[in-house]
Design a protein around this motif. Structure first.
Motif, PDB file in Angstrom:
ATOM      1  N   LEU A  47       0.829  -1.206   0.000  1.00 34.40           N
ATOM      2  CA  LEU A  47       0.000   0.000   0.000  1.00 34.40           C
ATOM      3  C   LEU A  47       0.866   1.260   0.000  1.00 34.40           C
ATOM      4  N   HIS A  48       1.974   1.215   0.724  1.00 38.56           N
ATOM      5  CA  HIS A  48       2.890   2.368   0.734  1.00 38.56           C
ATOM      6  C   HIS A  48       3.493   2.584  -0.650  1.00 38.56           C
ATOM      7  N   GLN A  49       3.888   1.493  -1.314  1.00 36.64           N
ATOM      8  CA  GLN A  49       4.495   1.624  -2.637  1.00 36.64           C
ATOM      9  C   GLN A  49       3.487   2.132  -3.665  1.00 36.64           C
ATOM     10  N   LEU A  50       2.232   1.772  -3.527  1.00 31.24           N
ATOM     11  CA  LEU A  50       1.202   2.298  -4.431  1.00 31.24           C
ATOM     12  C   LEU A  50       1.120   3.821  -4.323  1.00 31.24           C
ATOM     13  N   GLN A  51       1.296   4.336  -3.120  1.00 33.20           N
ATOM     14  CA  GLN A  51       1.311   5.787  -2.941  1.00 33.20           C
ATOM     15  C   GLN A  51       2.570   6.401  -3.544  1.00 33.20           C
ATOM     16  N   VAL A  52       3.699   5.723  -3.378  1.00 31.69           N
ATOM     17  CA  VAL A  52       4.973   6.243  -3.884  1.00 31.69           C
ATOM     18  C   VAL A  52       4.941   6.393  -5.404  1.00 31.69           C
ATOM     19  N   ILE A  53       4.338   5.440  -6.107  1.00 34.59           N
ATOM     20  CA  ILE A  53       4.330   5.475  -7.576  1.00 34.59           C
ATOM     21  C   ILE A  53       3.094   6.185  -8.120  1.00 34.59           C
ATOM     22  N   ASP A  54       2.352   6.884  -7.247  1.00 31.80           N
ATOM     23  CA  ASP A  54       1.177   7.660  -7.664  1.00 31.80           C
ATOM     24  C   ASP A  54       0.106   6.799  -8.315  1.00 31.80           C
ATOM     25  N   ALA A  55      -0.119   5.625  -7.761  1.00 28.80           N
ATOM     26  CA  ALA A  55      -1.205   4.786  -8.265  1.00 28.80           C
ATOM     27  C   ALA A  55      -2.529   5.292  -7.710  1.00 28.80           C
ATOM     28  N   CYS A  56      -3.598   4.993  -8.415  1.00 30.18           N
ATOM     29  CA  CYS A  56      -4.924   5.378  -7.945  1.00 30.18           C
ATOM     30  C   CYS A  56      -5.854   4.175  -8.057  1.00 30.18           C
ATOM     31  N   VAL A  57      -6.927   4.206  -7.302  1.00 29.72           N
ATOM     32  CA  VAL A  57      -7.913   3.132  -7.322  1.00 29.72           C
ATOM     33  C   VAL A  57      -9.219   3.693  -7.869  1.00 29.72           C
ATOM     34  N   ILE A  58      -9.684   3.128  -8.971  1.00 28.18           N
ATOM     35  CA  ILE A  58     -10.918   3.572  -9.612  1.00 28.18           C
ATOM     36  C   ILE A  58     -11.849   2.376  -9.735  1.00 28.18           C
ATOM     37  N   GLU A  59     -12.987   2.463  -9.059  1.00 28.08           N
ATOM     38  CA  GLU A  59     -13.970   1.378  -9.053  1.00 28.08           C
ATOM     39  C   GLU A  59     -13.322   0.053  -8.660  1.00 28.08           C
ATOM     40  N   GLY A  60     -12.444   0.124  -7.659  1.00 28.94           N
ATOM     41  CA  GLY A  60     -11.815  -1.080  -7.127  1.00 28.94           C
ATOM     42  C   GLY A  60     -10.604  -1.560  -7.889  1.00 28.94           C
ATOM     43  N   ILE A  61     -10.264  -0.916  -9.025  1.00 29.39           N
ATOM     44  CA  ILE A  61      -9.132  -1.331  -9.850  1.00 29.39           C
ATOM     45  C   ILE A  61      -7.968  -0.368  -9.637  1.00 29.39           C
ATOM     46  N   CYS A  62      -6.754  -0.922  -9.488  1.00 27.78           N
ATOM     47  CA  CYS A  62      -5.561  -0.095  -9.304  1.00 27.78           C
ATOM     48  C   CYS A  62      -4.972   0.281 -10.656  1.00 27.78           C
ATOM     49  N   PHE A  63      -4.664   1.563 -10.821  1.00 30.42           N
ATOM     50  CA  PHE A  63      -4.061   2.061 -12.052  1.00 30.42           C
ATOM     51  C   PHE A  63      -2.851   2.915 -11.721  1.00 30.42           C
ATOM     52  N   LEU A  64      -1.899   2.956 -12.667  1.00 27.88           N
ATOM     53  CA  LEU A  64      -0.850   3.960 -12.606  1.00 27.88           C
ATOM     54  C   LEU A  64      -1.399   5.226 -13.230  1.00 27.88           C
ATOM     55  N   SER A  65      -1.280   6.333 -12.526  1.00 27.68           N
ATOM     56  CA  SER A  65      -1.933   7.562 -12.986  1.00 27.68           C
ATOM     57  C   SER A  65      -0.950   8.618 -13.451  1.00 27.68           C
ATOM     58  N   GLN A  66       0.289   8.235 -13.743  1.00 32.10           N
ATOM     59  CA  GLN A  66       1.316   9.225 -14.051  1.00 32.10           C
ATOM     60  C   GLN A  66       0.977  10.030 -15.303  1.00 32.10           C
ATOM     61  N   ASN A  67       0.564   9.362 -16.385  1.00 32.99           N
ATOM     62  CA  ASN A  67       0.259  10.078 -17.621  1.00 32.99           C
ATOM     63  C   ASN A  67      -0.880  11.066 -17.419  1.00 32.99           C
ATOM     64  N   HIS A  68      -1.919  10.611 -16.718  1.00 28.09           N
ATOM     65  CA  HIS A  68      -3.058  11.485 -16.471  1.00 28.09           C
ATOM     66  C   HIS A  68      -2.647  12.651 -15.574  1.00 28.09           C
ATOM     67  N   HIS A  69      -1.727  12.376 -14.638  1.00 32.81           N
ATOM     68  CA  HIS A  69      -1.236  13.426 -13.750  1.00 32.81           C
ATOM     69  C   HIS A  69      -0.573  14.535 -14.565  1.00 32.81           C
ATOM     70  N   TRP A  70       0.251  14.175 -15.555  1.00 31.48           N
ATOM     71  CA  TRP A  70       0.923  15.189 -16.355  1.00 31.48           C
ATOM     72  C   TRP A  70      -0.064  15.939 -17.235  1.00 31.48           C
ATOM     73  N   ARG A  71      -1.095  15.249 -17.723  1.00 28.62           N
ATOM     74  CA  ARG A  71      -2.103  15.939 -18.521  1.00 28.62           C
ATOM     75  C   ARG A  71      -2.820  16.995 -17.694  1.00 28.62           C
ATOM     76  N   ARG A  72      -3.132  16.658 -16.450  1.00 30.31           N
ATOM     77  CA  ARG A  72      -3.806  17.617 -15.584  1.00 30.31           C
ATOM     78  C   ARG A  72      -2.892  18.799 -15.297  1.00 30.31           C
ATOM     79  N   MET A  73      -1.585  18.520 -15.111  1.00 29.50           N
ATOM     80  CA  MET A  73      -0.642  19.602 -14.864  1.00 29.50           C
ATOM     81  C   MET A  73      -0.569  20.536 -16.071  1.00 29.50           C
TER      82      MET A  73
END
Length: 209
Positions: free
Chosen positions: A179-205
């Protein structure tokens, strides 16, 4: 079952002085299911003993690893390598067996104590604290990275997707470490599924620039 006379005869044959031994004698016999492979021994350092007894009663200990991986033992917050150590002596499993210090006065003065062997082994498991094996976590999540709600890929993708429970069964690390590593790599949970959100993070930025 041996009698006291048979025990004394064995002592004489071995040229042992009964006066130098404790009076209680354990006579061992194999139980109906006393074979090898039924049980495993786990060697614990003194500092780990209390910790593992606590986890045994209040939490769960989990062995994790797929067929091509070396097994690790995980508590709620730590990971341990498991290695088999062989011994030249046969190790016996005797339920209820007591050491001389554990015998009460009546048992210590008893001539014969009959005990059954429930199993035996010529090896045991050693534990060594190790780093959690987390490289696989990013690799699994990169199979289907999150690209935002406007991407049609997330609705049509057939790539593997993983829940937190899936990751707990696939990653060789404790629950807290995962769970700590999921936070470190900026993962997110959407409808119970874990995703890497890095690309979306840069789009929002980029949207704020």
């Amino acid at each position: 079952m041996r009698s006291r006379a048979e025990v004394d005869a064995t002592l004489r044959t071995a040229k042992l002085n009964p006066g130098e031994l404790l009076p209680a004698v354990h006579c061992l016999s194999f139980g109906p299911q006393g074979g090898a492979g039924e049980c495993c021994l786990l060697q614990l350092e003194a500092g780990l003993m209390n910790v593992f007894f606590c986890y045994f009663f209040f939490f769960s200990l989990v062995i994790r690893g797929e067929k091509d991986e070396k097994a690790v033992l995980c508590s709620k917050d730590k990971t341990y390598d498991m290695k088999i150590a062989d011994t030249s002596n046969t190790l016996l499993f005797i339920p209820g067996c007591k050491t001389p210090e554990e015998l009460n006065a009546d048992e210590a003065s008893c001539n014969i104590i009959h005990s059954q062997i429930a199993g035996f082994s010529n090896n045991y498991w050693e534990l060594r604290r190790c780093r959690p094996k987390l490289k696989k976590l990013r690799k699994l999540l990169m199979e289907d990275p999150y690209e935002g709600p406007d991407s049609g890929k997330d609705q049509t993708s057939t790539a593997s997707r993983y829940t937190t429970e899936d990751l707990l069964s696939l990653i060789q690390a404790s629950e807290e470490e995962i769970l700590h590593q999921l936070q470190v790599i900026d993962a997110c949970v959407i409808e119970g599924i874990c995703f890497l959100s890095q690309n979306h993070h840069w789009r929002r930025m980029e949207g704020f620039i």
